[in-house]
Scaffold this active site. Structure first.
Site, mmCIF file in Angstrom:
data_model
loop_
_atom_site.group_PDB
_atom_site.id
_atom_site.type_symbol
_atom_site.label_atom_id
_atom_site.label_comp_id
_atom_site.label_asym_id
_atom_site.label_seq_id
_atom_site.Cartn_x
_atom_site.Cartn_y
_atom_site.Cartn_z
ATOM 1 N N CYS A 117 13.154 -2.023 -7.136
ATOM 2 C CA CYS A 117 11.733 -2.424 -7.262
ATOM 3 C C CYS A 117 11.367 -2.284 -8.533
ATOM 4 O O CYS A 117 10.269 -2.776 -9.208
ATOM 5 C CB CYS A 117 10.769 -1.586 -6.240
ATOM 6 S SG CYS A 117 11.285 -1.757 -4.627
ATOM 7 N N HIS A 260 3.715 -1.610 -9.120
ATOM 8 C CA HIS A 260 4.582 -2.043 -7.921
ATOM 9 C C HIS A 260 3.883 -2.144 -6.798
ATOM 10 O O HIS A 260 3.183 -1.126 -6.412
ATOM 11 C CB HIS A 260 5.868 -1.213 -7.978
ATOM 12 C CG HIS A 260 6.897 -1.483 -7.047
ATOM 13 N ND1 HIS A 260 6.991 -2.906 -6.668
ATOM 14 C CD2 HIS A 260 7.185 -0.833 -5.752
ATOM 15 C CE1 HIS A 260 7.758 -2.683 -5.375
ATOM 16 N NE2 HIS A 260 7.992 -1.717 -5.043
ATOM 17 N N ASN A 290 5.824 -5.643 0.211
ATOM 18 C CA ASN A 290 6.513 -5.432 -1.126
ATOM 19 C C ASN A 290 7.586 -6.339 -1.344
ATOM 20 O O ASN A 290 8.422 -6.474 -0.388
ATOM 21 C CB ASN A 290 7.056 -4.018 -0.534
ATOM 22 C CG ASN A 290 7.832 -3.379 -1.574
ATOM 23 O OD1 ASN A 290 8.358 -3.893 -2.654
ATOM 24 N ND2 ASN A 290 8.181 -1.860 -1.667
HETATM 25 O O1 UT7 Z 1 9.450 -0.277 -3.302
HETATM 26 C C1 UT7 Z 1 10.034 1.059 -3.588
HETATM 27 C C2 UT7 Z 1 9.238 2.037 -3.411
HETATM 28 N N1 UT7 Z 1 8.884 2.264 -1.820
HETATM 29 C C3 UT7 Z 1 7.748 2.916 -1.612
HETATM 30 O O2 UT7 Z 1 7.133 3.082 -2.539
HETATM 31 C C4 UT7 Z 1 7.425 2.999 -0.038
HETATM 32 C C5 UT7 Z 1 6.884 4.396 -0.051
HETATM 33 N N2 UT7 Z 1 6.612 4.800 1.100
HETATM 34 C C6 UT7 Z 1 5.684 4.371 1.986
HETATM 35 O O3 UT7 Z 1 4.739 3.309 1.487
HETATM 36 C C7 UT7 Z 1 5.072 5.075 3.267
HETATM 37 O O4 UT7 Z 1 6.036 6.264 3.237
HETATM 38 C C8 UT7 Z 1 5.746 3.989 4.595
HETATM 39 C C9 UT7 Z 1 4.602 2.979 4.612
HETATM 40 C C10 UT7 Z 1 7.081 3.649 4.555
HETATM 41 C C11 UT7 Z 1 5.397 5.059 5.765
HETATM 42 O O5 UT7 Z 1 4.042 5.356 5.941
HETATM 43 P P1 UT7 Z 1 3.881 6.827 6.317
HETATM 44 O O6 UT7 Z 1 2.186 7.106 6.146
HETATM 45 O O7 UT7 Z 1 4.730 7.822 5.328
HETATM 46 O O8 UT7 Z 1 4.460 7.182 7.666
HETATM 47 P P2 UT7 Z 1 5.696 8.019 8.219
HETATM 48 O O9 UT7 Z 1 7.073 7.626 7.776
HETATM 49 O O10 UT7 Z 1 5.238 9.612 8.174
HETATM 50 O O11 UT7 Z 1 5.377 7.828 9.789
HETATM 51 C C12 UT7 Z 1 4.304 8.366 10.448
HETATM 52 C C13 UT7 Z 1 4.467 7.806 11.778
HETATM 53 C C14 UT7 Z 1 5.753 8.491 12.471
HETATM 54 O O12 UT7 Z 1 5.642 8.520 13.869
HETATM 55 P P3 UT7 Z 1 5.474 10.106 14.216
HETATM 56 O O13 UT7 Z 1 6.871 10.726 13.914
HETATM 57 O O14 UT7 Z 1 4.304 10.728 13.360
HETATM 58 O O15 UT7 Z 1 5.436 9.909 15.624
HETATM 59 C C15 UT7 Z 1 6.440 6.906 12.564
HETATM 60 O O16 UT7 Z 1 7.597 6.930 13.606
HETATM 61 O O17 UT7 Z 1 4.377 6.398 11.835
HETATM 62 C C16 UT7 Z 1 5.506 6.112 12.703
HETATM 63 N N3 UT7 Z 1 5.702 4.614 12.121
HETATM 64 C C17 UT7 Z 1 5.282 3.614 12.596
HETATM 65 N N4 UT7 Z 1 4.240 3.412 13.683
HETATM 66 C C18 UT7 Z 1 3.982 2.011 13.830
HETATM 67 C C19 UT7 Z 1 6.569 4.320 11.191
HETATM 68 N N5 UT7 Z 1 6.618 2.957 10.993
HETATM 69 C C20 UT7 Z 1 5.655 2.434 11.857
HETATM 70 C C21 UT7 Z 1 5.387 1.072 12.252
HETATM 71 N N6 UT7 Z 1 4.247 1.153 13.427
HETATM 72 N N7 UT7 Z 1 5.722 0.134 11.549
#
Ligand code: UT7
Length: 339
Positions: A117, A260, A290
């Site tokens: 990225c 980004h 993204n």
């Molecule tokens: O481009 C290179 C750089 N990339 C980035 O900068 C991305 C950085 N990371 C992020 O933007 C975020 O971490 C994400 C958008 C990828 C994820 O968001 P988050 O708030 O960090 O969520 P999480 O991974 O902590 O997941 C929270 C919950 C989990 O469920 P439990 O374990 O709390 O029950 C996940 O399983 O959300 C769940 N989850 C979803 N639920 C519905 C993860 N993806 C989804 C989804 N729909 N698509």
């Protein structure tokens, strides 16, 4: 050729026509529009149809950037093509030579940059250095991606986030560093100790893709989102501060923060950490997701075409991605009409 600065003089972008909404994804995956919108800010993303490659998108965006710079796509238009991508058309050869040939640019230097990225800012830094060293007068710099070809469609943690697209700029030798568009400062960084936070495990020399491997899904893109989120904010803030310090700009003097486009919450946290008012952060990810190496030039093209970026305004670009890698670039916005 003598030392001279490099300035942005043309800007083009291309998005494939197929749009995937959050509702489309919710119909196929265990996710909701509400989760995607509130956790990421993304509402839609574009995808290529099967058969369309990263090189195809790069050719379209490259053509438009040349047009925006007032250049015909012909030999002599530019002296090199630099293509940032995570999703080259083939593992070998690089995609840039094919893009240069298809654009009819002649037998010029053409190479890919692989910094995920952060790739577009690494490509800008490299192209700018070639110009300032006197090795080139004009360079076409492209960021193009087709993440839909490396994402596991069943993985809701990545498939809702990434989109396909391409953006490009023409960099040209400038008369003096006061000229609008000149890249005034560049900062690049990396941390290979955390390479596993974002990776495609298989397909390289470390883990070859062979039929029958115990991990056939190793060919898919993986990301540890939470850890990446924290590192993205911290590294982009540090890198931004470093580049601003190097040219004597204060954060308050930055008119537009073009970060980004990974997550609206990251952009918000970054602006807060830098002390830049949130409304100065350009947000384009709601429409395209993204797009990795394409995200900065796509956001620039969008903001310029909306009239948000005006000639003479102070613009800070900053990116973070797999590697880990990060980088920042500062410039005053030139009088450029995106194509
Ligand atoms: O481009 C290179 C750089 N990339 C980035 O900068 C991305 C950085 N990371 C992020 O933007 C975020 O971490 C994400 C958008 C990828 C994820 O968001 P988050 O708030 O960090 O969520 P999480 O991974 O902590 O997941 C929270 C919950 C989990 O469920 P439990 O374990 O709390 O029950 C996940 O399983 O959300 C769940 N989850 C979803 N639920 C519905 C993860 N993806 C989804 C989804 N729909 N698509």
């Amino acid at each position: 050729m003598a030392y001279r600065p490099a300035a942005l003089m043309g800007l083009g972008s291309y998005l494939p026509p197929w749009v995937i909404s959050n509702e489309d994804l919710a119909a196929e995956l265990d996710t909701t529009d509400e989760w995607i919108t509130t956790r990421t800010g993304i509402r839609a993303r574009h995808r290529v149809s099967p058969g369309t490659s990263t090189g195809d998108l790069a050719v379209e965006a490259g053509h438009r950037a040349l047009k925006s710079a007032g250049l015909d796509a012909e030999p002599g238009a530019v002296d090199a093509v630099v293509l940032a991508t995570t999703t080259p058309d083939h593992p070998c050869p690089a995609t840039a030579p094919d893009v240069a040939a298809r654009l009819g640019l002649g037998p010029i230097g053409a190479y890919d940059i692989s910094a995920v990225c952060s790739g577009f800012l690494y490509a800008l830094a490299t192209a700018s250095a070639q110009i300032t060293a006197g090795q080139a007068e004009r360079i076409l710099v492209i960021g193009a991606e087709t993440y839909s070809t490396i994402i596991n469609p069943a993985d809701r943690t990545t498939s809702v986030i990434f989109g396909d697209g391409a953006g490009a700029v023409v960099l040209a030798a400038a008369d003096d560093s006061g000229q609008p568009g000149v890249l005034l400062g560049v900062d690049l960084g990396s941390d290979g100790l955390h390479r596993d936070l974002i990776s495609i495990p298989a397909g390289g020399s470390r883990q070859r893709s062979t039929p029958g491997e115990p991990d056939p899904d190793g060919r898919y893109f993986t990301m540890q989102g939470k850890k990446v989120f924290a590192a993205a904010v911290a590294r982009m803030a540090e890198s931004s501060t470093s580049v601003l310090d190097s040219i004597g700009w204060t954060t308050e003097s930055v008119d537009h923060l073009v970060g980004h486009q990974a997550n609206a919450r990251i952009l918000k946290a970054l602006a807060k950490q830098l002390g830049i008012p949130e409304e100065r952060a350009v947000v384009h990810l709601d429409r395209v997701g993204n797009t990795s190496a394409a995200s900065i030039p796509l956001a620039l093209a969008h903001a310029a075409s909306q009239g948000t970026l005006t000639p003479g305004s102070r613009v800070l670009l900053t990116a973070f991605g797999g590697g880990l890698t990060w980088g920042s670039v500062a410039l005053t916005w030139p009088d450029v009409t995106p194509a």
